[in-house]
Design an enzyme around this catalytic site. Structure first.
Site, PDB file in Angstrom:
ATOM      1  N   GLY A 197       0.780  -1.243   0.000  1.00 48.56           N
ATOM      2  CA  GLY A 197       0.000   0.000   0.000  1.00 48.56           C
ATOM      3  C   GLY A 197       0.805   1.283   0.000  1.00 48.56           C
TER       4      GLY A 197
ATOM      5  N   HIS B  50       1.393   0.636 -13.059  1.00 47.85           N
ATOM      6  CA  HIS B  50       2.166  -0.561 -13.400  1.00 47.85           C
ATOM      7  C   HIS B  50       3.654  -0.198 -13.449  1.00 47.85           C
ATOM      8  CE1 HIS B  50       2.894  -4.509 -15.028  1.00 47.85           C
ATOM      9  NE2 HIS B  50       3.697  -3.955 -15.921  1.00 47.85           N
TER      10      HIS B  50
ATOM     11  N   ILE C 213      -7.189  -9.856 -11.431  1.00 45.39           N
ATOM     12  CA  ILE C 213      -7.664  -9.338 -12.723  1.00 45.39           C
ATOM     13  C   ILE C 213      -9.178  -9.158 -12.637  1.00 45.39           C
ATOM     14  CG2 ILE C 213      -7.977  -9.936 -15.154  1.00 45.39           C
ATOM     15  CD1 ILE C 213      -5.190 -11.281 -14.935  1.00 45.39           C
ATOM     16  N   LEU C 214      -9.648  -7.990 -13.025  1.00 43.15           N
ATOM     17  CA  LEU C 214     -11.094  -7.722 -13.018  1.00 43.15           C
ATOM     18  C   LEU C 214     -11.648  -8.104 -14.388  1.00 43.15           C
ATOM     19  CD1 LEU C 214     -10.690  -4.278 -11.280  1.00 43.15           C
ATOM     20  CD2 LEU C 214     -11.816  -6.272 -10.258  1.00 43.15           C
TER      21      LEU C 214
ATOM     22  N   ASN D  71       1.648   2.972  -2.665  1.00 40.83           N
ATOM     23  CA  ASN D  71       0.945   3.878  -3.592  1.00 40.83           C
ATOM     24  C   ASN D  71      -0.322   4.432  -2.959  1.00 40.83           C
ATOM     25  OD1 ASN D  71       2.163   4.216  -6.370  1.00 40.83           O
ATOM     26  ND2 ASN D  71       2.398   1.999  -6.048  1.00 40.83           N
TER      27      ASN D  71
ATOM     28  N   ASN E 185      -4.923   2.385 -13.218  1.00 42.01           N
ATOM     29  CA  ASN E 185      -4.000   1.396 -12.673  1.00 42.01           C
ATOM     30  C   ASN E 185      -2.592   1.961 -12.750  1.00 42.01           C
ATOM     31  OD1 ASN E 185      -3.055  -1.183 -11.744  1.00 42.01           O
ATOM     32  ND2 ASN E 185      -2.440  -1.674 -13.852  1.00 42.01           N
TER      33      ASN E 185
ATOM     34  N   MET F 133      -3.665  -7.073  -7.106  1.00 46.70           N
ATOM     35  CA  MET F 133      -3.098  -8.164  -7.894  1.00 46.70           C
ATOM     36  C   MET F 133      -4.134  -9.175  -8.395  1.00 46.70           C
ATOM     37  SD  MET F 133      -0.248  -7.074  -8.249  1.00 46.70           S
ATOM     38  CE  MET F 133       1.443  -6.756  -7.811  1.00 46.70           C
TER      39      MET F 133
END
Ligand code: GAR
Length: 216
Positions: A12, A109, A92-93, A14, A107, A90
């Site tokens: 966390g 990355h 995937i939606l 970010n 997002n 982590m």
């Protein structure tokens, strides 16, 4: 004021940078809730310390991805979130979820997308011998690590770097660009045209950087 929910899975850091940015009085977004799929995520403590409501939606409690996504969606609605930031999330939606929240999910990355999608980005960057690496904030599309790029930050790879210290250097840049990208979105300064995000009133540096710097 844009009401944002942050989705996390782990440390966390970010999230912390977004919490700190949102604390500024003139910041155009506020965090209405933090959702973690991992009950042990340290980011949950960061949210609690900032008095932000938290929720755990553990993917292990669901039979399939659709049911998990549905539970996330319900929690977002109960937070009355209008926008989502994935911050080290982590999972995937699926495309139904992403379509429902189209152009309202960011997002971050740790690579210069579209290079090095997926995991272990700095290991792969080092193996590939690239001279630059960095990070990207982008709008989420159903395909993993794809979607219009809002901001990127780059740094030169030092051959002495290993994956760990390179990741740490990139993470510092992530903490700079994620709040900036959220601010641009909240200010309504980003328009999406195909796969490109156009930023209103942005300045583009003209000078390139060469790495390594040749010495005679
Ligand atoms: C960050 O480096 C983020 O870019 C990466 O996970 C880390 C989370 O750190 N995300 C991804 O790889 C997603 N594809 P944090 O929990 O300290 O913010």
């Amino acid at each position: 004021m844009l009401d944002v929910a942050i989705l996390i899975s782990g440390h966390g850091s970010n999230l912390q940078s977004l919490i700190e940015a949102c604390a500024a009085e003139d910041f155009p977004a506020r965090i209405v809730g933090v959702i973690s799929n991992n009950p042990e995520a340290y980011g949950l403590e960061r949210a609690r310390a900032a008095n932000i409501p938290t929720s755990v939606v553990n993917h292990r409690d669901f039979d399939d991805r659709e049911a998990f996504d549905e539970a996330i969606d319900q929690q977002l609605r109960s937070f009355k979130a209008k926008f989502i930031c994935l911050a080290g999330f982590m999972r995937i939606l699926d495309s139904r979820f992403v379509t429902r929240w189209r152009d309202r999910i960011l997002n971050i990355h740790p690579s210069l997308l579209p290079a090095f999608k997926g995991l272990h980005t700095q290991e792969r960057a080092l193996e590939a011998g690239v001279r630059f690496t960095g990070c990207t904030v982008h709008i989420v599309r159903p395909e993993m690590d794809e979607g219009p790029i809002i901001l990127q930050a780059a740094l030169a790879v030092d051959p002495e770097d290993d994956a760990d210290n390179l990741s740490a250097k990139v993470l510092k840049l992530e903490h700079v660009i994620y709040p900036e990208a959220l601010k641009l979105m909240a200010q309504g300064r980003v328009s999406i045209s195909g796969n490109r995000a156009v930023i209103d009133g942005a300045r583009y540096p003209e000078q390139g950087i060469i790495s390594p710097v040749p010495t005679s």
